[in-house]
Design a protein around this motif. Structure first.
Motif: not given
Length: 64
Positions: A24-30
């Motif tokens: 989820x963090x990868x999707x949001x941030x990257x």
């Protein structure tokens, strides 16, 4: 280390929770950051590429 500080135990459920959070963090941030300023044409190309089954040439993607 953070898991030890928080008193977490390392088990399959906690690992799966961590994986989901990282994705989820990868999707949001990257991913969203990288796609935020692409052109409509580039977005169409990426959508067509995502719909392909396996590796494709640019010509195949363009036809899609």
């Amino acid at each position: 280390m953070e898991a030890d500080k928080a008193g977490w135990t390392l088990n399959e459920e906690n690992v799966q929770t961590a994986i989901v959070a990282a994705q989820r963090r990868n999707t949001l941030v990257v991913v969203e950051s990288a796609l935020s300023d692409i052109s409509d044409k580039d977005r169409e190309f990426l959508n067509a590429m995502a719909g392909q089954d396996g590796p494709s040439t640019a010509a195949q993607i363009g036809q899609a």
